[in-house]
Design a protein around this motif. Structure first.
Motif, PDB file in Angstrom:
ATOM      1  N   ASN A 176       0.839  -1.187   0.000  1.00  0.00           N
ATOM      2  CA  ASN A 176       0.000   0.000   0.000  1.00  0.00           C
ATOM      3  C   ASN A 176       0.878   1.243   0.000  1.00  0.00           C
ATOM      4  N   TRP A 177       0.566   2.173  -0.895  1.00  0.00           N
ATOM      5  CA  TRP A 177       1.216   3.481  -0.828  1.00  0.00           C
ATOM      6  C   TRP A 177       0.620   4.235   0.359  1.00  0.00           C
ATOM      7  N   LYS A 178       1.460   4.601   1.321  1.00  0.00           N
ATOM      8  CA  LYS A 178       0.987   5.353   2.483  1.00  0.00           C
ATOM      9  C   LYS A 178       1.025   6.851   2.230  1.00  0.00           C
ATOM     10  N   ASP A 179       1.989   7.296   1.442  1.00  0.00           N
ATOM     11  CA  ASP A 179       2.101   8.688   1.053  1.00  0.00           C
ATOM     12  C   ASP A 179       2.901   8.705  -0.245  1.00  0.00           C
ATOM     13  N   HIS A 180       3.407   9.846  -0.665  1.00  0.00           N
ATOM     14  CA  HIS A 180       4.082   9.940  -1.957  1.00  0.00           C
ATOM     15  C   HIS A 180       5.507   9.394  -1.952  1.00  0.00           C
ATOM     16  N   GLN A 181       5.998   8.942  -0.805  1.00  0.00           N
ATOM     17  CA  GLN A 181       7.359   8.422  -0.761  1.00  0.00           C
ATOM     18  C   GLN A 181       7.503   7.122   0.013  1.00  0.00           C
ATOM     19  N   SER A 182       6.420   6.554   0.513  1.00  0.00           N
ATOM     20  CA  SER A 182       6.560   5.337   1.311  1.00  0.00           C
ATOM     21  C   SER A 182       5.478   4.316   0.985  1.00  0.00           C
ATOM     22  N   VAL A 183       5.900   3.061   1.032  1.00  0.00           N
ATOM     23  CA  VAL A 183       5.036   1.918   0.750  1.00  0.00           C
ATOM     24  C   VAL A 183       5.133   0.956   1.925  1.00  0.00           C
ATOM     25  N   THR A 184       3.989   0.494   2.430  1.00  0.00           N
ATOM     26  CA  THR A 184       4.004  -0.549   3.448  1.00  0.00           C
ATOM     27  C   THR A 184       3.837  -1.909   2.784  1.00  0.00           C
ATOM     28  N   LEU A 185       4.507  -2.903   3.343  1.00  0.00           N
ATOM     29  CA  LEU A 185       4.376  -4.289   2.900  1.00  0.00           C
ATOM     30  C   LEU A 185       3.985  -5.136   4.096  1.00  0.00           C
ATOM     31  N   HIS A 186       3.000  -6.002   3.896  1.00  0.00           N
ATOM     32  CA  HIS A 186       2.576  -6.904   4.984  1.00  0.00           C
ATOM     33  C   HIS A 186       2.220  -8.272   4.410  1.00  0.00           C
ATOM     34  N   PRO A 187       2.869  -9.329   4.931  1.00  0.00           N
ATOM     35  CA  PRO A 187       3.980  -9.305   5.891  1.00  0.00           C
ATOM     36  C   PRO A 187       5.229  -8.690   5.260  1.00  0.00           C
ATOM     37  N   PHE A 188       6.161  -8.288   6.117  1.00  0.00           N
ATOM     38  CA  PHE A 188       7.317  -7.521   5.647  1.00  0.00           C
ATOM     39  C   PHE A 188       8.481  -8.455   5.340  1.00  0.00           C
ATOM     40  N   PRO A 189       8.982  -8.481   4.089  1.00  0.00           N
ATOM     41  CA  PRO A 189       9.984  -9.482   3.697  1.00  0.00           C
ATOM     42  C   PRO A 189      11.443  -9.072   3.898  1.00  0.00           C
ATOM     43  N   PHE A 190      11.685  -7.868   4.406  1.00  0.00           N
ATOM     44  CA  PHE A 190      13.060  -7.380   4.512  1.00  0.00           C
ATOM     45  C   PHE A 190      13.527  -7.338   5.970  1.00  0.00           C
ATOM     46  N   ARG A 191      14.843  -7.269   6.137  1.00  0.00           N
ATOM     47  CA  ARG A 191      15.416  -7.251   7.491  1.00  0.00           C
ATOM     48  C   ARG A 191      15.099  -5.957   8.214  1.00  0.00           C
ATOM     49  N   THR A 192      14.980  -4.886   7.457  1.00  0.00           N
ATOM     50  CA  THR A 192      14.796  -3.570   8.043  1.00  0.00           C
ATOM     51  C   THR A 192      14.112  -2.666   7.031  1.00  0.00           C
ATOM     52  N   THR A 193      13.621  -1.531   7.493  1.00  0.00           N
ATOM     53  CA  THR A 193      13.105  -0.535   6.562  1.00  0.00           C
ATOM     54  C   THR A 193      14.179  -0.213   5.526  1.00  0.00           C
ATOM     55  N   VAL A 194      13.772  -0.129   4.268  1.00  0.00           N
ATOM     56  CA  VAL A 194      14.741   0.070   3.193  1.00  0.00           C
ATOM     57  C   VAL A 194      14.263   1.189   2.262  1.00  0.00           C
ATOM     58  N   THR A 195      15.187   2.068   1.890  1.00  0.00           N
ATOM     59  CA  THR A 195      14.885   3.176   0.980  1.00  0.00           C
ATOM     60  C   THR A 195      15.733   3.026  -0.269  1.00  0.00           C
ATOM     61  N   VAL A 196      15.072   3.043  -1.427  1.00  0.00           N
ATOM     62  CA  VAL A 196      15.774   2.842  -2.697  1.00  0.00           C
ATOM     63  C   VAL A 196      15.337   3.907  -3.698  1.00  0.00           C
ATOM     64  N   PRO A 197      16.219   4.250  -4.647  1.00  0.00           N
ATOM     65  CA  PRO A 197      15.878   5.282  -5.633  1.00  0.00           C
ATOM     66  C   PRO A 197      15.112   4.713  -6.824  1.00  0.00           C
ATOM     67  N   HIS A 198      14.037   5.396  -7.191  1.00  0.00           N
ATOM     68  CA  HIS A 198      13.278   5.076  -8.400  1.00  0.00           C
ATOM     69  C   HIS A 198      13.491   6.214  -9.387  1.00  0.00           C
ATOM     70  N   ASN A 199      14.202   5.936 -10.481  1.00  0.00           N
ATOM     71  CA  ASN A 199      14.509   6.961 -11.476  1.00  0.00           C
ATOM     72  C   ASN A 199      13.427   7.009 -12.555  1.00  0.00           C
ATOM     73  N   TYR A 200      13.062   8.207 -12.967  1.00  0.00           N
ATOM     74  CA  TYR A 200      12.004   8.358 -13.970  1.00  0.00           C
ATOM     75  C   TYR A 200      12.173   9.680 -14.704  1.00  0.00           C
ATOM     76  N   ARG A 201      11.439   9.809 -15.798  1.00  0.00           N
ATOM     77  CA  ARG A 201      11.404  11.053 -16.563  1.00  0.00           C
ATOM     78  C   ARG A 201       9.946  11.464 -16.772  1.00  0.00           C
TER      79      ARG A 201
END
Length: 233
Positions: A176-201
């Motif tokens: 689920n997109w919670k806001d314009h920069q964060s997505v929640t995942l449930h159940p959560f498959p990663f070790r920790t909160t992770v931030t990655v760059p999405h490049n676009y034009r």
């Protein structure tokens, strides 16, 4: 790049303790390798008056890109090449035309040869599931407007992703997109909160000719949206 950075944060401690997971990370980084040149010179679909996306991109052009990417990835890492071959071939499971059939047969032959050369043949099914899930998550970000309401999402992922894992209780993972920069995942498959760059034009609409579109694309600025994935709290 996006998918590979997610793979670095994978959360299954049991799988991470066994050998070969670095090959999965490589597969995630390299699975779109065949598109590297094409992404810099995108093609325009004149009949629809819009650029091709990866779903509408013609198979006679797309399949050679897949083959090139798999070949290059396999030269870098045989296990990664095996996983990428299996992943991309699965897109054509339901197709019976000559082009798709030939591609699937060639990749099956390639995988037989790669399989014999692998040092470790364990966990391949699991590792393929990781690649598929993380590719789906990257598509979820690419195909949806940031902050979109659930009912307005791209239909592929409204009911969650296709892959499940025992370390997550075999539950369907939902985003689920919670806001314009964060997505929640449930159940959560990663070790920790992770931030990655999405490049676009953002490309201005043109007079609907291939040359005008390409000029508009090449003069547009590459932008980056930093997307944070976090568990539901």
């Amino acid at each position: 790049m996006f998918t590979g950075q997610l793979a670095r944060c994978w959360g299954d401690d049991i799988r991470l303790k066994r050998s070969g997971f670095t090959d999965v990370v490589t597969a995630c980084f390299e699975h779109d390798r065949g598109w590297q040149v094409e992404d810099h010179v995108p093609r325009f679909n004149e009949s629809e008056a819009m650029p091709y996306d990866f779903t509408s991109f013609p198979d006679p052009l797309k399949i050679p890109l897949y083959e090139k990417g798999i070949t290059e990835a396999a030269l870098m890492n045989k296990r990664a090449g095996y996983l990428i071959s299996q992943h991309l071939s699965s897109f054509y499971e339901a197709q019976t035309d000559d082009l798709a059939t030939k591609f699937k047969q060639q990749e099956e032959k390639r995988r037989r040869e790669l399989w014999l050369s692998l040092d470790n043949q364990d966990d391949l099914r699991y590792d393929l599931s990781v690649l598929r899930l993380l590719d789906e998550i990257s598509l979820y970000v690419a195909l949806n407007e940031p902050g979109v309401n659930k009912e307005d999402e791209w239909p592929w992922f409204k009911r969650g992703f296709s892959q499940t894992f025992s370390f997550l209780g075999d539950q369907t993972i939902e985003a689920n997109w919670k806001d314009h920069q964060s997505v929640t995942l449930h159940p959560f498959p990663f070790r920790t909160t992770v931030t990655v760059p999405h490049n676009y034009r953002t490309v201005k609409k043109t007079n609907d000719s291939p040359d005008d579109f390409l000029k508009a694309f090449q003069t547009s600025s590459l932008q980056t949206l930093w997307v944070t994935f976090k568990p539901v709290t």
